[in-house]
Design a protein around this motif. Structure first.
Motif, PDB file in Angstrom:
ATOM      1  N   HIS A  81       0.658  -1.215   0.129  1.00 16.50           N
ATOM      2  CA  HIS A  81       0.261   0.163  -0.080  1.00 16.50           C
ATOM      3  C   HIS A  81       0.946   1.211   0.494  1.00 16.50           C
ATOM      4  O   HIS A  81       2.013   1.044   0.495  1.00 16.50           O
ATOM      5  CB  HIS A  81      -1.077  -0.051   0.767  1.00 16.50           C
ATOM      6  CG  HIS A  81      -0.636   0.294   2.697  1.00 16.50           C
ATOM      7  ND1 HIS A  81      -0.174   0.901   3.353  1.00 16.50           N
ATOM      8  CD2 HIS A  81       0.012  -0.794   3.217  1.00 16.50           C
ATOM      9  CE1 HIS A  81       0.400   1.107   4.517  1.00 16.50           C
ATOM     10  NE2 HIS A  81       0.820  -0.423   4.661  1.00 16.50           N
ATOM     11  N   LEU A  82       0.063   2.089  -0.473  1.00 21.63           N
ATOM     12  CA  LEU A  82       1.121   3.604  -0.261  1.00 21.63           C
ATOM     13  C   LEU A  82       1.044   4.022   0.871  1.00 21.63           C
ATOM     14  O   LEU A  82       0.320   4.198   2.095  1.00 21.63           O
ATOM     15  CB  LEU A  82       0.280   4.406  -1.414  1.00 21.63           C
ATOM     16  CG  LEU A  82      -0.229   4.976  -2.900  1.00 21.63           C
ATOM     17  CD1 LEU A  82      -0.936   5.698  -3.413  1.00 21.63           C
ATOM     18  CD2 LEU A  82       2.147   4.435  -3.490  1.00 21.63           C
ATOM     19  N   ASP A 110       7.290   5.448  -6.832  1.00 15.95           N
ATOM     20  CA  ASP A 110       5.889   5.409  -6.107  1.00 15.95           C
ATOM     21  C   ASP A 110       6.698   4.634  -4.992  1.00 15.95           C
ATOM     22  O   ASP A 110       7.044   4.158  -4.420  1.00 15.95           O
ATOM     23  CB  ASP A 110       5.339   4.791  -6.774  1.00 15.95           C
ATOM     24  CG  ASP A 110       4.711   5.474  -8.002  1.00 15.95           C
ATOM     25  OD1 ASP A 110       3.902   6.675  -7.765  1.00 15.95           O
ATOM     26  OD2 ASP A 110       4.785   4.719  -8.623  1.00 15.95           O
ATOM     27  N   TYR A 151       5.390   3.196  -1.074  1.00 18.76           N
ATOM     28  CA  TYR A 151       4.905   2.388  -0.504  1.00 18.76           C
ATOM     29  C   TYR A 151       5.786   1.358   1.060  1.00 18.76           C
ATOM     30  O   TYR A 151       6.291   1.294   1.001  1.00 18.76           O
ATOM     31  CB  TYR A 151       4.637   0.883  -1.604  1.00 18.76           C
ATOM     32  CG  TYR A 151       4.338   1.179  -2.613  1.00 18.76           C
ATOM     33  CD1 TYR A 151       2.835   1.469  -3.237  1.00 18.76           C
ATOM     34  CD2 TYR A 151       4.888   1.273  -3.664  1.00 18.76           C
ATOM     35  CE1 TYR A 151       2.058   1.432  -4.073  1.00 18.76           C
ATOM     36  CE2 TYR A 151       4.024   2.309  -4.732  1.00 18.76           C
ATOM     37  CZ  TYR A 151       2.610   1.983  -5.579  1.00 18.76           C
ATOM     38  OH  TYR A 151       2.368   2.896  -6.225  1.00 18.76           O
ATOM     39  N   LEU A 200       0.647  -6.390  -7.193  1.00 22.33           N
ATOM     40  CA  LEU A 200      -0.581  -5.445  -7.430  1.00 22.33           C
ATOM     41  C   LEU A 200      -1.743  -5.743  -7.709  1.00 22.33           C
ATOM     42  O   LEU A 200      -1.923  -4.919  -6.709  1.00 22.33           O
ATOM     43  CB  LEU A 200       0.248  -5.138  -8.974  1.00 22.33           C
ATOM     44  CG  LEU A 200       1.151  -4.394  -8.945  1.00 22.33           C
ATOM     45  CD1 LEU A 200       1.831  -3.705 -10.402  1.00 22.33           C
ATOM     46  CD2 LEU A 200       2.097  -3.441  -8.026  1.00 22.33           C
ATOM     47  N   SER A 228      -3.006  -7.204  -3.268  1.00 18.54           N
ATOM     48  CA  SER A 228      -2.934  -5.652  -3.453  1.00 18.54           C
ATOM     49  C   SER A 228      -4.486  -4.561  -3.192  1.00 18.54           C
ATOM     50  O   SER A 228      -4.121  -3.754  -2.840  1.00 18.54           O
ATOM     51  CB  SER A 228      -1.621  -5.018  -2.625  1.00 18.54           C
ATOM     52  OG  SER A 228      -1.246  -5.828  -2.080  1.00 18.54           O
ATOM     53  N   VAL A 267      -3.582  -2.920  -6.013  1.00 19.50           N
ATOM     54  CA  VAL A 267      -2.520  -1.326  -6.409  1.00 19.50           C
ATOM     55  C   VAL A 267      -2.952  -1.488  -7.594  1.00 19.50           C
ATOM     56  O   VAL A 267      -2.652  -2.390  -8.190  1.00 19.50           O
ATOM     57  CB  VAL A 267      -0.871  -1.286  -5.687  1.00 19.50           C
ATOM     58  CG1 VAL A 267      -0.371  -0.356  -6.194  1.00 19.50           C
ATOM     59  CG2 VAL A 267      -0.955  -1.988  -3.989  1.00 19.50           C
ATOM     60  N   PHE A 290      -5.770   4.430 -12.762  1.00 21.90           N
ATOM     61  CA  PHE A 290      -5.023   5.084 -10.812  1.00 21.90           C
ATOM     62  C   PHE A 290      -5.988   6.077 -10.201  1.00 21.90           C
ATOM     63  O   PHE A 290      -6.486   6.746 -11.342  1.00 21.90           O
ATOM     64  CB  PHE A 290      -3.372   5.369 -11.495  1.00 21.90           C
ATOM     65  CG  PHE A 290      -3.045   5.827 -10.419  1.00 21.90           C
ATOM     66  CD1 PHE A 290      -2.826   5.819  -9.247  1.00 21.90           C
ATOM     67  CD2 PHE A 290      -2.951   7.328 -10.533  1.00 21.90           C
ATOM     68  CE1 PHE A 290      -2.437   6.290  -7.833  1.00 21.90           C
ATOM     69  CE2 PHE A 290      -2.104   7.938  -9.230  1.00 21.90           C
ATOM     70  CZ  PHE A 290      -2.251   7.080  -7.501  1.00 21.90           C
TER      71      PHE A 290
END
Length: 116
Positions: free
Chosen positions: A10-11, A37, A39, A99, A102, A104, A112
């Motif tokens: 997760h971010l 990015d 995470y 991805l 989760s 994502v 997105f």
């Protein structure tokens, strides 16, 4: 390493690092260029049991690095001083499974939605 070796991705944006999570970054290509990015991810017991990972002593972060032309992703595991690292490969299909498991979607990819 497989998709099953990394869960709870997760971010970091507006998130707290939970117990068992490791800071991670994903460097990937998208239509307008390349992006990094940040995470948090929970590595599996198999990850922690790997001889190379154990040789680091402590893990400070993980980088998932997209390679050109569909080559397997590189997974770089760093110790705190970032002098030594352990490198694994993960096929594109496995990375996408990680991805999806989760929920994502990478920034710059269709579907997105930026965090609020």
């Amino acid at each position: 390493m497989t998709a099953a070796d990394f869960t709870n991705l997760h971010l970091q944006y507006k998130s707290q690092q939970a117990e068992g999570e490791v800071p991670a970054a994903i460097e990937h290509d998208f239509e307008a260029g390349r992006m990094v990015d940040h995470y948090y991810v929970t590595p599996s017991p198999a990850f922690w049991a790997d001889e190379g990972v154990q040789s680091l002593g402590q893990v400070a972060g993980i980088l998932f690095l997209q390679q050109p032309d569909g080559a397997p992703w590189k997974i770089l595991v760093h110790e705190p001083a970032m002098i030594r690292e352990v490198i694994f490969e993960m096929p594109e299909e496995e990375f996408r499974q990680m991805l999806a498991a989760s929920g994502v979607i990478l920034p710059g990819e269709p579907g997105f939605v930026p965090p609020q």
